[in-house]
Design an enzyme around this catalytic site. Structure first.
Site, PDB file in Angstrom:
ATOM      1  N   ASN A  99       1.017  -1.308   0.125  1.00 10.84           N
ATOM      2  CA  ASN A  99      -0.417   0.048   0.244  1.00 10.84           C
ATOM      3  C   ASN A  99       0.716   1.637   0.079  1.00 10.84           C
ATOM      4  O   ASN A  99       0.821   2.397  -0.936  1.00 10.84           O
ATOM      5  CB  ASN A  99      -0.946   0.191   1.234  1.00 10.84           C
ATOM      6  CG  ASN A  99      -2.263  -0.689   0.962  1.00 10.84           C
ATOM      7  OD1 ASN A  99      -2.369  -1.439  -0.152  1.00 10.84           O
ATOM      8  ND2 ASN A  99      -2.750  -1.633   1.551  1.00 10.84           N
ATOM      9  N   TYR A 145       7.510 -11.962  11.860  1.00 14.15           N
ATOM     10  CA  TYR A 145       8.424 -10.712  11.818  1.00 14.15           C
ATOM     11  C   TYR A 145       9.401 -10.599  10.699  1.00 14.15           C
ATOM     12  O   TYR A 145       9.231  -9.677   9.926  1.00 14.15           O
ATOM     13  CB  TYR A 145       8.688 -10.442  13.095  1.00 14.15           C
ATOM     14  CG  TYR A 145       9.095  -8.774  13.452  1.00 14.15           C
ATOM     15  CD1 TYR A 145       7.860  -8.012  13.250  1.00 14.15           C
ATOM     16  CD2 TYR A 145      10.801  -9.218  13.538  1.00 14.15           C
ATOM     17  CE1 TYR A 145       9.179  -6.774  13.262  1.00 14.15           C
ATOM     18  CE2 TYR A 145      11.459  -7.544  13.580  1.00 14.15           C
ATOM     19  CZ  TYR A 145      10.577  -6.298  13.978  1.00 14.15           C
ATOM     20  OH  TYR A 145      10.943  -5.495  13.694  1.00 14.15           O
TER      21      TYR A 145
HETATM   22  P1  NAD Z   1       6.473   0.213  17.912  1.00 16.19           P
HETATM   23  O1  NAD Z   1       5.720  -1.403  18.511  1.00 16.19           O
HETATM   24  O2  NAD Z   1       6.618   1.103  19.220  1.00 16.19           O
HETATM   25  O3  NAD Z   1       6.224   1.671  17.087  1.00 16.19           O
HETATM   26  C1  NAD Z   1       5.064   0.221  15.736  1.00 16.19           C
HETATM   27  C2  NAD Z   1       3.842   1.193  15.752  1.00 16.19           C
HETATM   28  O4  NAD Z   1       3.268   0.406  14.519  1.00 16.19           O
HETATM   29  C3  NAD Z   1       3.284   1.756  16.753  1.00 16.19           C
HETATM   30  O5  NAD Z   1       2.466   2.621  17.077  1.00 16.19           O
HETATM   31  C4  NAD Z   1       1.767   0.479  16.479  1.00 16.19           C
HETATM   32  O6  NAD Z   1       0.741   0.739  16.558  1.00 16.19           O
HETATM   33  C5  NAD Z   1       2.316   0.871  14.667  1.00 16.19           C
HETATM   34  N1  NAD Z   1       1.406   0.416  13.552  1.00 16.19           N
HETATM   35  C6  NAD Z   1       1.678  -1.193  13.696  1.00 16.19           C
HETATM   36  N2  NAD Z   1       0.448  -2.098  13.316  1.00 16.19           N
HETATM   37  C7  NAD Z   1      -0.376  -1.510  12.465  1.00 16.19           C
HETATM   38  C8  NAD Z   1      -0.483  -1.507  10.857  1.00 16.19           C
HETATM   39  N3  NAD Z   1      -1.772  -2.527  10.573  1.00 16.19           N
HETATM   40  N4  NAD Z   1      -1.039   0.082  10.837  1.00 16.19           N
HETATM   41  C9  NAD Z   1      -0.754   1.358  11.344  1.00 16.19           C
HETATM   42  N5  NAD Z   1       0.106   1.694  12.023  1.00 16.19           N
HETATM   43  C10 NAD Z   1      -0.129  -0.295  13.097  1.00 16.19           C
HETATM   44  O7  NAD Z   1       8.327  -0.366  17.560  1.00 16.19           O
HETATM   45  P2  NAD Z   1       9.035   0.478  17.251  1.00 16.19           P
HETATM   46  O8  NAD Z   1      10.605   0.195  17.947  1.00 16.19           O
HETATM   47  O9  NAD Z   1       9.037   2.035  17.380  1.00 16.19           O
HETATM   48  O10 NAD Z   1       9.159   0.285  15.625  1.00 16.19           O
HETATM   49  C11 NAD Z   1       8.927   1.111  14.559  1.00 16.19           C
HETATM   50  C12 NAD Z   1       9.764  -0.538  13.150  1.00 16.19           C
HETATM   51  O11 NAD Z   1      11.388  -0.131  13.199  1.00 16.19           O
HETATM   52  C13 NAD Z   1       9.183  -0.923  12.769  1.00 16.19           C
HETATM   53  O12 NAD Z   1       8.494  -1.046  11.646  1.00 16.19           O
HETATM   54  C14 NAD Z   1       9.809  -1.808  13.087  1.00 16.19           C
HETATM   55  O13 NAD Z   1      10.153  -3.342  13.097  1.00 16.19           O
HETATM   56  C15 NAD Z   1      11.280  -1.193  13.224  1.00 16.19           C
HETATM   57  N6  NAD Z   1      13.060  -1.936  14.284  1.00 16.19           N
HETATM   58  C16 NAD Z   1      12.426  -1.371  14.932  1.00 16.19           C
HETATM   59  C17 NAD Z   1      13.934  -1.494  15.803  1.00 16.19           C
HETATM   60  C18 NAD Z   1      13.916  -1.358  17.615  1.00 16.19           C
HETATM   61  O14 NAD Z   1      14.739  -1.562  18.405  1.00 16.19           O
HETATM   62  N7  NAD Z   1      12.812  -0.401  18.076  1.00 16.19           N
HETATM   63  C19 NAD Z   1      14.822  -2.707  15.267  1.00 16.19           C
HETATM   64  C20 NAD Z   1      14.143  -3.015  14.289  1.00 16.19           C
HETATM   65  C21 NAD Z   1      13.120  -3.333  13.169  1.00 16.19           C
END
Ligand code: NAD
Ligand code: UDP
Length: 337
Positions: A99, A145
């Site tokens: 999307n 994931y």
């Molecule tokens: P988080 O869970 O705090 O944030 C993810 C956000 O996405 C949340 O606000 C959630 O409500 C929203 N979300 C989930 N599914 C959704 C959907 N279908 N539609 C709309 N919103 C949706 O996690 P984060 O740590 O902030 O991670 C953010 C991104 O970074 C993610 O994609 C994650 O895979 C990636 N990431 C994070 C880390 C880390 O260490 N924090 C490491 C690798 C990758």
């Protein structure tokens, strides 16, 4: 140049910091989130900003908006959360990517994908370079994931090849900081909350597995730099702090910084838990001129201060709510560290 920028997952841990950074740089931000793991509390302080707009939306459904750039972060990131509804996790990564890529293609704009070190699985090459294809179990508990994120990367590179899109992929290694969810089971938040509450610190396995922890401010710098790269650079590029610690070392450091009397206790290692993880960031150094600047001790101090404040406020809200004729306690503001 002033832009209108879409941040999916903008109500989450990383997304809220990114929204803040983009607003500080003078841009308009459209934050899209379904609040599965994110919370309004993370962005309460931005709601009065005229350049900030919040849209509750699930990225697995098409989105028609007009923006100049997209950062695609929507996806639960902690094992507890992404394993809660694994089918939805894969849908979020894969259909969400389709999307957002479709939106970027229609608008002819740049899009950046928040991918992950999990694409390397339990790596047999150490440290991990971008050329390494990974060692991922396709049918395990983490696969929704890991494979979802791998498929999203495939889609990004097919849109680059097939449609000439200027898309970017960053592979984020373990990142921590204020606004991590206190109950998301990730190691940094778990250990800090346990240490602050005087509970046992839970080491999974023998605690000798390693991770490399990047402070959120460093990570956001790198994401913004990546978005700013020219049309010929797409990544994927590793973003993380290459200084590697065992999980036991992390526990001991948290106990020391909190000044806690918590004991270490050992629990079974979850399945497919990677033994070691450390990014090779040579490519980020070369292409982005970036490297992390915040040491673990310094980043942990800020994160501990955030959780200390959060737990104190939650405790006082709980107390207040038990009083007769209780008034709602003030909401927790996010920039407390
Ligand atoms: P988080 O869970 O705090 O944030 C993810 C956000 O996405 C949340 O606000 C959630 O409500 C929203 N979300 C989930 N599914 C959704 C959907 N279908 N539609 C709309 N919103 C949706 O996690 P984060 O740590 O902030 O991670 C953010 C991104 O970074 C993610 O994609 C994650 O895979 C990636 N990431 C994070 C880390 C880390 O260490 N924090 C490491 C690798 C990758
Ligand atoms: N871990 C731990 N105790 C906890 C939470 C996690 O020992 O209370 C371990 C976990 O098994 C893993 C590491 O810490 O080896 C990092 O876990 P996290 O879920 O934060 O990130 P990921 O495994 O996705 O890198």
């Amino acid at each position: 140049m002033h832009k209108r920028i879409l941040v999916t997952g903008g109500g989450g841990f990383l997304g809220s910091h990114l929204c803040e950074r983009l607003l500080d740089a003078g841009h308009e931000v459209l934050c899209v989130d379904n609040f599965f793991t994110g919370t309004r509390r993370n962005i309460t302080h931005l709601l009065d900003n005229k350049s900030f707009e919040l849209l509750r939306h699930d990225v697995t459904f098409p989105l028609y908006v007009e923006v100049d750039e997209i950062y695609n972060l929507a996806c639960p990131a902690s094992p507890i959360h992404y394993q809660f509804d694994p089918v939805q996790t894969t849908k979020t990564s894969v259909i969400g990517a389709i999307n957002m890529l479709g939106l970027a293609k229609r608008l002819k704009i740049k899009i950046l994908q928040a991918s992950t070190s999990e694409v390397y699985g339990d790596p047999s090459v150490h440290p991990q370079r971008e050329e390494y294809w990974g060692n991922v179990n396709p049918v395990g508990m983490r696969s929704c994931y890991d494979e979802g994120k791998r498929c999203a990367e495939t889609l990004f590179f097919d849109y680059i090849r097939q449609h000439g899109l200027n898309a970017k992929v960053v592979r984020i290694f373990n990142t921590y900081g204020p606004r991590m969810h206190p109950n998301d089971g990730r190691v940094v938040s778990n250990f800090i909350v346990q240490a602050l509450s005087g509970e046992d610190i839970t080491l999974y396995g023998d605690g000798k597995q390693t991770r490399s922890f990047c402070y959120v401010d460093d990570l956001i710098d790198a994401m913004v730099l990546m978005m700013g790269t020219g049309p010929d650079f797409h990544g994927p590029v590793n973003i993380g702090n290459p200084v590697e610690f065992t999980i036991r070392e992390l526990a001991e450091l948290v106990i020391e910084l909190v000044g806690s009397k918590s004991n270490l206790v050992f629990r079974p290692l979850p399945s497919d838990d990677p033994r070691q993880r450390q990014p090779d960031i040579s490519l980020a150094r070369k292409e982005l001129g970036w490297e992390p600047t915040i040491a673990l001790r310094q980043g942990l101090e800020a994160t501990i201060a955030y959780f200390d404040n959060l737990l104190t406020r939650e405790a006082s809200e709980e107390l207040l709510s038990r009083l007769p004729n209780a008034q709602p306690a003030p909401r927790v503001l996010s920039r407390t560290a």
